[in-house]
Enzyme design. Structure first.
Site, PDB file in Angstrom:
ATOM      1  N   ASP A   8       0.863  -1.166   0.000  1.00  0.00           N
ATOM      2  CA  ASP A   8       0.000   0.000   0.000  1.00  0.00           C
ATOM      3  C   ASP A   8       0.909   1.228   0.000  1.00  0.00           C
ATOM      4  O   ASP A   8       2.129   1.124   0.196  1.00  0.00           O
ATOM      5  CB  ASP A   8      -0.886  -0.039   1.254  1.00  0.00           C
ATOM      6  CG  ASP A   8      -1.731   1.208   1.395  1.00  0.00           C
ATOM      7  OD1 ASP A   8      -2.390   1.581   0.411  1.00  0.00           O
ATOM      8  OD2 ASP A   8      -1.730   1.802   2.489  1.00  0.00           O
ATOM      9  N   ASP A  10      -0.202   5.211   1.018  1.00  0.00           N
ATOM     10  CA  ASP A  10      -0.464   6.095   2.154  1.00  0.00           C
ATOM     11  C   ASP A  10      -0.417   5.336   3.472  1.00  0.00           C
ATOM     12  O   ASP A  10      -1.119   4.329   3.644  1.00  0.00           O
ATOM     13  CB  ASP A  10      -1.862   6.712   2.020  1.00  0.00           C
ATOM     14  CG  ASP A  10      -1.902   7.877   1.056  1.00  0.00           C
ATOM     15  OD1 ASP A  10      -1.238   8.887   1.329  1.00  0.00           O
ATOM     16  OD2 ASP A  10      -2.602   7.774   0.039  1.00  0.00           O
ATOM     17  N   ASP A 166      -1.640  -0.531   6.064  1.00  0.00           N
ATOM     18  CA  ASP A 166      -1.900   0.146   7.335  1.00  0.00           C
ATOM     19  C   ASP A 166      -3.382   0.341   7.604  1.00  0.00           C
ATOM     20  O   ASP A 166      -3.763   0.646   8.729  1.00  0.00           O
ATOM     21  CB  ASP A 166      -1.231   1.528   7.346  1.00  0.00           C
ATOM     22  CG  ASP A 166      -1.965   2.506   6.448  1.00  0.00           C
ATOM     23  OD1 ASP A 166      -2.483   3.518   6.957  1.00  0.00           O
ATOM     24  OD2 ASP A 166      -2.039   2.258   5.233  1.00  0.00           O
TER      25      ASP A 166
END
Length: 219
Positions: A8, A10, A166
């Site tokens: 991922d 961000d 996250d």
């Protein structure tokens, strides 16, 4: 055998959620004077693709108006992020992958302009041959499709890959694709990441448990 790393962007490659929160707050104040708390952002906004999110945030707006609002918010974000720092240990991991011929791919719900901006702001754009963004696929995270597409692009099997996430939608997507998912605890608690499907949760890429896992998969 470890053949692929899927990341991922961000909150995983770089910690950007504070900047996104600032951009959302500015947008909502501009539009109707609304406030957005950290708790609301964590629970309702973080990690989600813009299409569904903006329709929810602005229920009276048309699809075209939602797209304009999303474009404005992302422009605000890019203004706030002229330079970004990679997460601790990330450069070490990328170098390890290069040395051992491990394929790498970015899989993000961020729009293409943001993804390219963030990677360039970290000086990492040349490191990733494949950058998959949700707006260019039929379904975004939490659907597994983005990660299944990443595996396909890398010619890898789920059992030979690691995913790093996250957000809760991201963890659900990666684990749903059958990939061993490592949660990065920048935006969610370890408990919530584990409940969503993460099999290991670390603070960053320096964690010794992550490197033990990599060594085991390469043995």
């Amino acid at each position: 055998m470890l053949t692929a790393l899927l990341f991922d962007l961000d909150g995983t490659l770089t910690d950007t959620d504070t900047l996104h929160l600032q951009a959302f707050r500015q947008l909502l104040r501009e539009q109707d004077g609304r406030e957005l708390t950290q708790a609301q952002f964590d629970a309702q906004v973080s990690g989600r693709a813009n299409g569904e999110l903006f329709a929810e945030l602005f229920p009276g707006a048309s699809t075209a108006q939602c797209q304009q609002l999303a474009d404005r918010k992302e422009a605000l974000f890019r203004e706030l992020a002229p330079a970004l720092e990679p997460m601790p240990g990330l450069l070490r991991l990328l170098a390890h992958a290069d040395t051992h011929g491990i394929g790498m791919c970015v899989v993000t719900n961020a729009p293409r302009l943001n993804a390219e901006h963030m990677l360039s702001a970290m000086g990492l754009r040349p490191r990733f041959e494949h950058v998959l963004v949700a707006e260019e696929l039929p379904r975004a995270k939490p659907d597994p499709l983005p990660y299944l597409t990443g595996l396909q692009r890398l010619g890898a099997q789920a059992g030979q890959a690691l995913a790093f996430e996250d957000s809760l939608p991201g963890v659900k997507a990666a684990s749903g694709a059958g990939i061993f998912t490592v949660g990065i605890a920048t935006t969610q608690t370890p408990e919530r990441l584990m409940a969503a499907g993460a099999q290991l949760v670390v603070d960053d890429f320096e964690d010794a448990r992550l490197w033990d896992l990599i060594a085991t998969m390469q043995a």
